[in-house]
Structures are given as structure tokens and as C-alpha cells.
Design a protein around this motif. Structure first.
Motif, PDB file in Angstrom:
ATOM      1  N   ILE A 136       0.755  -4.399 -12.130  1.00  0.00           N
ATOM      2  CA  ILE A 136       1.273  -3.937 -10.853  1.00  0.00           C
ATOM      3  C   ILE A 136       0.934  -2.460 -10.678  1.00  0.00           C
ATOM      4  N   LEU A 138       2.649   0.691  -9.629  1.00  0.00           N
ATOM      5  CA  LEU A 138       4.036   1.153  -9.508  1.00  0.00           C
ATOM      6  C   LEU A 138       4.043   2.589  -9.009  1.00  0.00           C
ATOM      7  N   LYS A 173       1.276   7.144  -9.078  1.00  0.00           N
ATOM      8  CA  LYS A 173       1.039   5.703  -9.003  1.00  0.00           C
ATOM      9  C   LYS A 173       0.490   5.251 -10.343  1.00  0.00           C
ATOM     10  N   PHE A 178       1.708  -6.434 -16.266  1.00  0.00           N
ATOM     11  CA  PHE A 178       2.828  -7.229 -15.755  1.00  0.00           C
ATOM     12  C   PHE A 178       3.862  -7.500 -16.851  1.00  0.00           C
ATOM     13  N   LYS A 181       6.307  -4.497 -17.254  1.00  0.00           N
ATOM     14  CA  LYS A 181       6.897  -3.830 -16.082  1.00  0.00           C
ATOM     15  C   LYS A 181       8.389  -3.556 -16.253  1.00  0.00           C
ATOM     16  N   GLN A 185       9.944   0.220 -16.342  1.00  0.00           N
ATOM     17  CA  GLN A 185      10.929   0.616 -15.339  1.00  0.00           C
ATOM     18  C   GLN A 185      12.224   1.072 -16.001  1.00  0.00           C
ATOM     19  N   GLU A 199       8.801   1.935  -6.733  1.00  0.00           N
ATOM     20  CA  GLU A 199       8.459   0.892  -5.761  1.00  0.00           C
ATOM     21  C   GLU A 199       7.189   0.178  -6.218  1.00  0.00           C
ATOM     22  N   LYS A 200       7.268  -1.134  -6.318  1.00  0.00           N
ATOM     23  CA  LYS A 200       6.072  -1.920  -6.662  1.00  0.00           C
ATOM     24  C   LYS A 200       5.218  -2.055  -5.411  1.00  0.00           C
ATOM     25  N   GLU A 201       4.028  -1.451  -5.434  1.00  0.00           N
ATOM     26  CA  GLU A 201       3.169  -1.478  -4.256  1.00  0.00           C
ATOM     27  C   GLU A 201       2.441  -2.803  -4.109  1.00  0.00           C
ATOM     28  N   ARG A 202       1.850  -3.295  -5.217  1.00  0.00           N
ATOM     29  CA  ARG A 202       1.117  -4.552  -5.147  1.00  0.00           C
ATOM     30  C   ARG A 202       0.796  -5.038  -6.555  1.00  0.00           C
ATOM     31  N   GLU A 203       0.450  -6.312  -6.642  1.00  0.00           N
ATOM     32  CA  GLU A 203       0.000  -6.886  -7.897  1.00  0.00           C
ATOM     33  C   GLU A 203      -1.524  -6.890  -7.917  1.00  0.00           C
TER      34      GLU A 203
END
Length: 218
Positions: A136, A138, A173, A178, A181, A185, A199-203
Motif C-alpha cells: 500500500i 501510506l 508517502k 501489505f 501494514k 501503522q 491515510e491509505k492512498e491505494r494498493e
């Protein structure tokens, strides 16, 4: 969805000669059957004067599209051995065409199996193979007092920093596997006493290639 998988980053050609027959293996990344069939047709046109253009490919996270062809060679002496090399190397989304220019000497079934297998191995050695890891992107927002701890966490865990932005706050960023994660966090939350905003932006998938980290969108 696979947590990680081996595939082709840069496909190239490899060649062997066996009893005057030339075996030219061309390796290519393919992500659909349409791409695979187009690649095979491209090789047939390029090597239109060759005796055989045998192929094998495996596509999909469950290898749901796995095909091979002897293209006129004795059954089981070309396509299947070629496919066995791809599967033995644990490759996904990979196609290979082995072009044979007949040298006038019969190799026999055992000789053909060995030659086609060796040609694919030579093609793979010439190519760049990578391992894509699911992850991800992040986005972490913190104040300037927290940047050192955040950079320490990234360095300690080998997390690439894709971007950094310094205004009244700091936004980093991070590229996080995965599988890590939740641990990452948790570490960020504890190190910042809960002040860091994540904030998870995308996988994505990512891999190391040509000495740097490459990001691949789904």
C-alpha cells in the motif's frame, strides 16, 4: 490476490545451438491471453522462415490461462517442456516462443526436450525477472518533531519513501508491504503518541528493478 509473485520486467532473447539446429527463445511479459496470442503471432511473422515456433504461457494469479504448443514437433517434446520451465521457475504472466531453425540432424525426443528446455532457460537468463510484492501507499502527516522517528521506522523496516512534502506539516508517502501494514501503522501511532495522521492512498505491487524500487498499479 497473490501477496507476491515472480514475473518478467524486461523480456529478451536467448539462443542455443544443438547439433546445428538453432533454438531462439524470446521471453515476454503478458497480462492477458490477447497479449500472449499477439506476441506469438509477432514471433511467427518475424521468424516466418523457421521450421517451428513453439510456445508456452501462463497467465493469471491462479494460472487460469496456461497453454503450450509443439507447433509440429513430436507431441510433448517442445511446448510442455517449455511450460515446465516457466512453472518450475514459479513465473506468472509470462510467455515464451522458441523458434527452431532445423540444422539437418535429428535430435530424437529426448534431445528435443532438453534443447527446448535449455533454450527457455537461456531466454530467462537474458531477461530481467522481478518479484512483485503486494503493498500500500501510506500517506503519513506529522509535525517536525515527529519526522525523525518516522524516518527511523522507515529505515529500520526498509520502507521506501516515495514522496515527501514539507510545509507547516510534513507529509511522507511510504511504500508498505501489505503483510506489514498493521505493524507499521501501530509503530507509527506509538512513536507519535497518536498524533501522526495516516491515510491509505491505494494498493499497488512493487519490486526492485534496475537498482531502484518500481511501483505497479493494479
Amino acid at each position: 490476490m497473490l501477496e507476491s509473485y515472480r514475473t518478467i520486467y524486461k523480456g529478451r532473447e536467448g539462443e542455443i545451438v544443438e547439433k546445428k539446429s538453432r533454438f531462439i527463445a524470446t521471453v515476454r511479459l503478458v497480462e492477458s491471453e490477447e497479449e500472449a496470442l499477439s506476441f506469438i503471432e509477432e514471433m511467427r511473422k518475424k521468424y516466418w522462415d523457421a521450421r517451428h515456433n513453439c510456445y508456452a504461457y501462463t497467465i493469471g494469479s491462479n494460472r487460469e490461462l496456461t497453454r503450450c504448443s509443439d507447433d509440429g514437433e513430436p507431441s510433448g517434446t517442445a511446448g510442455r517442456p517449455m511450460l515446465d520451465v516457466l512453472l518450475g521457475e514459479n513465473l506468472y504472466n509470462t510467455a515464451v516462443v522458441v523458434t527452431r531453425y532445423f540444422g539437418g540432424v535429428l535430435l530424437g525426443t529426448g534431445g528435443l526436450v532438453r534443447a527446448y528446455s535449455a533454450a527457455v532457460q537461456e531466454g530467462l537468463r537474458a531477461s530481467t525477472v522481478i518479484e512483485k510484492v503486494r503493498g500500500i501507499v501510506l500517506s503519513v502527516t506529522t509535525d517536525y518533531t515527529g519526522i525523525g522517528k518516522l524516518q527511523y521506522i522507515a529505515g529500520e523496516r526498509g520502507l521506501p519513501i516515495l514522496e515527501s512534502e514539507y510545509t507547516d506539516k510534513v507529509v511522507l508517502k511510504l511504500l508498505v508491504p501489505f503483510a506489514q501494514k498493521e505493524a507499521v501503522q501501530k509503530a507509527i501511532t506509538e512513536s507519535s503518541n497518536g498524533r501522526a495522521i495516516m491515510e491509505k492512498e491505494r494498493e499497488v505491487y512493487f519490486a526492485e528493478a534496475d537498482g531502484e524500487v518500481k511501483v505497479f498499479e493494479y
